[in-house]
Scaffold this motif. Structure first.
Motif, PDB file in Angstrom:
ATOM      1  N   ARG A  39       0.836  -1.198   0.000  1.00  0.00           N
ATOM      2  CA  ARG A  39       0.000   0.000   0.000  1.00  0.00           C
ATOM      3  C   ARG A  39       0.874   1.253   0.000  1.00  0.00           C
ATOM      4  NH1 ARG A  39      -5.166  -0.321   3.973  1.00  0.00           N
ATOM      5  NH2 ARG A  39      -5.431   1.724   2.956  1.00  0.00           N
ATOM      6  N   PHE A  40       1.996   1.212   0.717  1.00  0.00           N
ATOM      7  CA  PHE A  40       2.931   2.330   0.698  1.00  0.00           C
ATOM      8  C   PHE A  40       3.519   2.510  -0.699  1.00  0.00           C
ATOM      9  CE2 PHE A  40       7.363   3.823   1.093  1.00  0.00           C
ATOM     10  CZ  PHE A  40       7.131   5.069   1.658  1.00  0.00           C
ATOM     11  N   MET A  41       3.825   1.395  -1.358  1.00  0.00           N
ATOM     12  CA  MET A  41       4.358   1.467  -2.730  1.00  0.00           C
ATOM     13  C   MET A  41       3.360   2.140  -3.667  1.00  0.00           C
ATOM     14  SD  MET A  41       5.185  -1.697  -5.325  1.00  0.00           S
ATOM     15  CE  MET A  41       3.419  -1.980  -5.555  1.00  0.00           C
ATOM     16  N   PHE A  42       2.098   1.737  -3.596  1.00  0.00           N
ATOM     17  CA  PHE A  42       1.085   2.344  -4.458  1.00  0.00           C
ATOM     18  C   PHE A  42       0.893   3.824  -4.120  1.00  0.00           C
ATOM     19  CE2 PHE A  42      -0.355  -2.053  -5.357  1.00  0.00           C
ATOM     20  CZ  PHE A  42      -0.501  -1.955  -6.734  1.00  0.00           C
ATOM     21  N   PHE A  43       0.973   4.170  -2.815  1.00  0.00           N
ATOM     22  CA  PHE A  43       0.822   5.566  -2.422  1.00  0.00           C
ATOM     23  C   PHE A  43       1.943   6.412  -3.010  1.00  0.00           C
ATOM     24  CE2 PHE A  43       1.999   8.988   0.528  1.00  0.00           C
ATOM     25  CZ  PHE A  43       0.819   9.732   0.502  1.00  0.00           C
ATOM     26  N   CYS A  44       3.162   5.914  -2.931  1.00  0.00           N
ATOM     27  CA  CYS A  44       4.293   6.647  -3.500  1.00  0.00           C
ATOM     28  C   CYS A  44       4.212   6.735  -5.021  1.00  0.00           C
ATOM     29  CB  CYS A  44       5.610   5.974  -3.096  1.00  0.00           C
ATOM     30  SG  CYS A  44       5.987   6.097  -1.332  1.00  0.00           S
ATOM     31  N   VAL A  82      -6.547   6.268  -2.698  1.00  0.00           N
ATOM     32  CA  VAL A  82      -7.666   5.341  -2.512  1.00  0.00           C
ATOM     33  C   VAL A  82      -8.732   5.965  -1.631  1.00  0.00           C
ATOM     34  CG1 VAL A  82      -8.356   3.057  -1.707  1.00  0.00           C
ATOM     35  CG2 VAL A  82      -6.116   3.373  -2.766  1.00  0.00           C
ATOM     36  N   LYS A  83      -9.972   5.904  -2.099  1.00  0.00           N
ATOM     37  CA  LYS A  83     -11.121   6.321  -1.306  1.00  0.00           C
ATOM     38  C   LYS A  83     -11.980   5.087  -1.031  1.00  0.00           C
ATOM     39  CE  LYS A  83     -15.274   9.215  -1.451  1.00  0.00           C
ATOM     40  NZ  LYS A  83     -16.083  10.163  -2.275  1.00  0.00           N
ATOM     41  N   ILE A  84     -12.320   4.865   0.211  1.00  0.00           N
ATOM     42  CA  ILE A  84     -13.094   3.686   0.595  1.00  0.00           C
ATOM     43  C   ILE A  84     -14.503   4.110   0.979  1.00  0.00           C
ATOM     44  CG2 ILE A  84     -13.298   1.768   2.214  1.00  0.00           C
ATOM     45  CD1 ILE A  84     -10.261   1.737   2.410  1.00  0.00           C
ATOM     46  N   VAL A  85     -15.479   3.460   0.385  1.00  0.00           N
ATOM     47  CA  VAL A  85     -16.888   3.709   0.673  1.00  0.00           C
ATOM     48  C   VAL A  85     -17.475   2.422   1.244  1.00  0.00           C
ATOM     49  CG1 VAL A  85     -19.139   4.334  -0.276  1.00  0.00           C
ATOM     50  CG2 VAL A  85     -17.062   5.403  -1.178  1.00  0.00           C
ATOM     51  N   GLY A  86     -18.160   2.529   2.360  1.00  0.00           N
ATOM     52  CA  GLY A  86     -18.729   1.335   2.970  1.00  0.00           C
ATOM     53  C   GLY A  86     -17.723   0.617   3.842  1.00  0.00           C
ATOM     54  N   LYS A  87     -18.067  -0.588   4.274  1.00  0.00           N
ATOM     55  CA  LYS A  87     -17.218  -1.353   5.186  1.00  0.00           C
ATOM     56  C   LYS A  87     -17.112  -2.793   4.731  1.00  0.00           C
ATOM     57  CE  LYS A  87     -16.774  -2.604  10.078  1.00  0.00           C
ATOM     58  NZ  LYS A  87     -17.404  -2.514  11.434  1.00  0.00           N
ATOM     59  N   GLN A  88     -15.903  -3.313   4.804  1.00  0.00           N
ATOM     60  CA  GLN A  88     -15.680  -4.708   4.422  1.00  0.00           C
ATOM     61  C   GLN A  88     -16.311  -5.625   5.469  1.00  0.00           C
ATOM     62  OE1 GLN A  88     -11.596  -5.670   3.680  1.00  0.00           O
ATOM     63  NE2 GLN A  88     -11.982  -7.866   3.377  1.00  0.00           N
ATOM     64  N   ALA A  89     -17.097  -6.580   4.988  1.00  0.00           N
ATOM     65  CA  ALA A  89     -17.765  -7.523   5.888  1.00  0.00           C
ATOM     66  C   ALA A  89     -16.752  -8.522   6.446  1.00  0.00           C
ATOM     67  CB  ALA A  89     -18.872  -8.263   5.147  1.00  0.00           C
ATOM     68  N   SER A  90     -17.109  -9.142   7.538  1.00  0.00           N
ATOM     69  CA  SER A  90     -16.252 -10.169   8.140  1.00  0.00           C
ATOM     70  C   SER A  90     -16.400 -11.473   7.359  1.00  0.00           C
ATOM     71  CB  SER A  90     -16.661 -10.399   9.596  1.00  0.00           C
ATOM     72  OG  SER A  90     -17.967 -10.962   9.655  1.00  0.00           O
ATOM     73  N   PRO A  91     -15.434 -12.385   7.480  1.00  0.00           N
ATOM     74  CA  PRO A  91     -15.546 -13.682   6.785  1.00  0.00           C
ATOM     75  C   PRO A  91     -16.798 -14.449   7.186  1.00  0.00           C
ATOM     76  CG  PRO A  91     -13.301 -13.333   7.544  1.00  0.00           C
ATOM     77  CD  PRO A  91     -14.122 -12.232   8.142  1.00  0.00           C
ATOM     78  N   GLU A  92     -17.276 -14.240   8.404  1.00  0.00           N
ATOM     79  CA  GLU A  92     -18.487 -14.937   8.851  1.00  0.00           C
ATOM     80  C   GLU A  92     -19.725 -14.395   8.143  1.00  0.00           C
ATOM     81  OE1 GLU A  92     -15.238 -15.553  11.398  1.00  0.00           O
ATOM     82  OE2 GLU A  92     -16.208 -13.632  10.946  1.00  0.00           O
TER      83      GLU A  92
END
Length: 545
Positions: free
Chosen positions: A81-86, A91-101
């Motif tokens: 992620r640091f590599m991509f930032f440089c 990145v803009k995140i909308v919403g929330k990643q659900a849990s594996p369950e």
């Protein structure tokens, strides 16, 4: 469902300002970004190799990583992620990643670039479903292995079943990270969502849709089958000040009982939800379908080029069904062109060595309003008429499907077997062909539709004059009928008609008829068709009308 433009083609045209920016940043900012990327990739690869140390082949798939190996995976994600930032990726995140369950499977779309790997890093390196070949790519190979991927071995006949089994086991097991899938299975230009592959939907568990939006003024990231090369994408993208990516987590999609039993329905419904949120259309065409459509369009253009070299319309040159078998050495003479004309190659491609029926068929497809109806009608009239109006031999149909619908030999044979319904392997019924095309392979119909609206007559060198002649004849008939009905205004009506052909008429109806007939005959002589008899001439005029 509309039919969007080809989703497997992407072209990039940079403005003058963009070109200047790329030139400047490619010698200033690009080298620095590439150096940082090389350092980060090297460090991440070393950590992945260390993390995989001591694991035997097959151990990766047995149980999820825990302890220090799990910690190493998290560190690798932060490095990437640091590599991509440089490299300028924001990145803009909308919403929330659900849990594996809550959602054991992540379905990510649209898939349009190798830079989509950034989304994998943001999601914490879930188990990716990827081709087995990717595990041997320098740098990325070890990193992909460290996600404990589900690898698809395309040369293994049991690979599909093994992949489904592995996805199901992980989605139902405890402790496994989520399985991340690009359900489209290939990169597109994001103009639509293509058919989802079913691997993510066989387990029948909740799936979280994840949308990727590359919202940039200049689309440098898209990598498709037909488009700019990968190295150009890297150079152009890293020579931008920044590149935006929005990752949107939608609510987990819980399948209904019907969707659990029917993975195709599950996939289609989820795709519709994602397409609606993206504001794009869907298409059931895959890459091979679009190849056929593009090839069919090129075939149309080649037939038009041939028509321009001819002195008569193809519809007339192929009208005599008794003369549709011809030696290719005499083809030029048959069509009224030089035998060494390069445009004749399209005839041999369509018809083989002696049979012009396929050329006649595509010509009819171009002249009629409904290509599908014409195809269904003419196939059973032109081929094997001895079998009746509703049957055609399997061999003939295979040939037509290969040349007109551009199927390969294996596909054509499988299609005919599917249509025969096991009743008679040697004969195909018309109703089965119609059902096959309309309900099972509607994409084949799109290949036929490429011929609709093709004006082969206007493509001919004498098309304009013949069209003028036909229009004039139609106008003459209308005027003379008006004169006959009213019995008045004979002189004025006659003047209007003959003014179109720059002739002088008298008040006599017989005189008007003679002059008009002479004018039409003169026009046909100018187009090289002056020797055609009056019966043929009338027929041509009707067609043109």
């Amino acid at each position: 469902m509309s039919d969007p433009k080809n989703p497997f083609v992407h072209s990039l045209t940079l403005s003058s300002i963009q070109l200047v920016k790329v030139c400047v940043l490619s010698v200033t900012l690009l080298p620095i970004r590439l150096l940082i990327a090389l350092i980060c990739l090297t460090l991440a690869t070393i950590l992945a190799v260390v993390g995989l140390k001591g694991l035997e082949k097959g151990d990766i798939d047995k149980r999820p990583f825990t302890g220090w190996r799990l910690a190493v995976r998290n560190v690798i994600c932060y490095i990437l992620r640091f590599m991509f930032f440089c490299s300028g990726f924001i990145v803009k995140i909308v919403g929330k990643q659900a849990s594996p369950e809550d959602a054991p499977i992540l379905a990510v779309a649209p898939h349009s670039s190798f830079f989509d790997a950034l989304a994998v890093c943001v999601m914490g390196a879930p188990s990716v479903v990827a081709k087995a070949e990717t595990s041997s790519i320098p740098f990325w190979g070890s990193l992909i292995k460290y996600t404990q991927p589900v690898l698809v071995h395309r040369l293994d006949t049991n690979s599909r079943l093994n992949t489904i089994k592995q996805i199901t086991e992980r989605s139902e097991g405890r402790g496994w990270q989520q399985v991340q899938i690009f359900p489209e299975g290939t990169c597109t230009n994001r103009s639509c969502l293509i058919t989802f592959r079913l691997g993510a939907f066989y387990p029948g568990v909740a799936v979280q849709p994840v949308l990727l939006r590359w919202d940039n003024m200049t689309d440098c990231v898209t990598w498709t089958w037909e488009g700019i090369e990968a190295w150009r994408i890297i150079v152009y993208t890293l020579s931008q000040f920044y590149t935006n990516l929005t990752i949107e987590y939608m609510a987990p999609y819980n399948p209904t009982k019907e969707e659990v039993q029917d993975p195709k329905l599950f996939a289609a419904n989820l795709r519709a939800v994602m397409a609606d949120s993206l504001g794009v259309t869907t298409t059931d065409c895959n890459y091979l379908d679009y190849l056929r459509i593009e090839k069919s369009r090129n075939l149309v253009k080649r037939v038009q080029k041939l028509q321009r070299k001819m002195e008569m319309p193809l519809i007339d040159a192929t009208s005599d069904e008794k003369q549709l078998t011809v030696n290719m050495d005499l083809l030029g003479e048959r069509l009224g062109v030089a035998q060494d004309l390069s445009e004749l190659s399209v005839v041999e491609e369509l018809c083989g060595k002696v049979d012009l029926r396929n050329l006649r068929l595509v010509t009819l497809l171009a002249t009629e309003e409904d290509a599908l109806e014409t195809f269904l009608a003419q196939t059973f009239i032109m081929y094997n008429p001895e079998l009746g109006p509703d049957k055609v031999s399997s061999e003939s149909l295979e040939g037509v499907l290969s040349t007109v619908m551009l199927l390969n030999q294996k596909e054509a044979k499988e299609a005919v077997v599917n249509m025969s319904k096991g009743e008679d392997d040697l004969v195909v019924d018309k109703k089965y062909l119609a059902d096959f095309l309309l309900n099972k392979k509607p994409n084949y119909v799109k290949v036929l539709r490429c011929w609709e609206g093709v004006d082969l007559l206007t493509a001919a060198g004498m098309g304009d004059l013949l069209a003028m002649s036909a229009s004039l004849t139609k106008e003459m008939n209308r005027r003379m009928e008006k004169v006959a009905e009213s019995g008045s205004n004979l002189l004025s009506a006659g003047k209007e008609v003959v003014s179109d052909v720059s002739a002088t008429i008298t008040a006599s109806r017989d005189k008007v008829t003679d002059v008009l007939s002479s004018a039409v005959t003169s026009l046909h002589k100018r187009t090289g068709s002056g020797n055609i008899g009056s019966k043929s001439e009338t027929s041509d005029n009707k067609k043109l009308d």
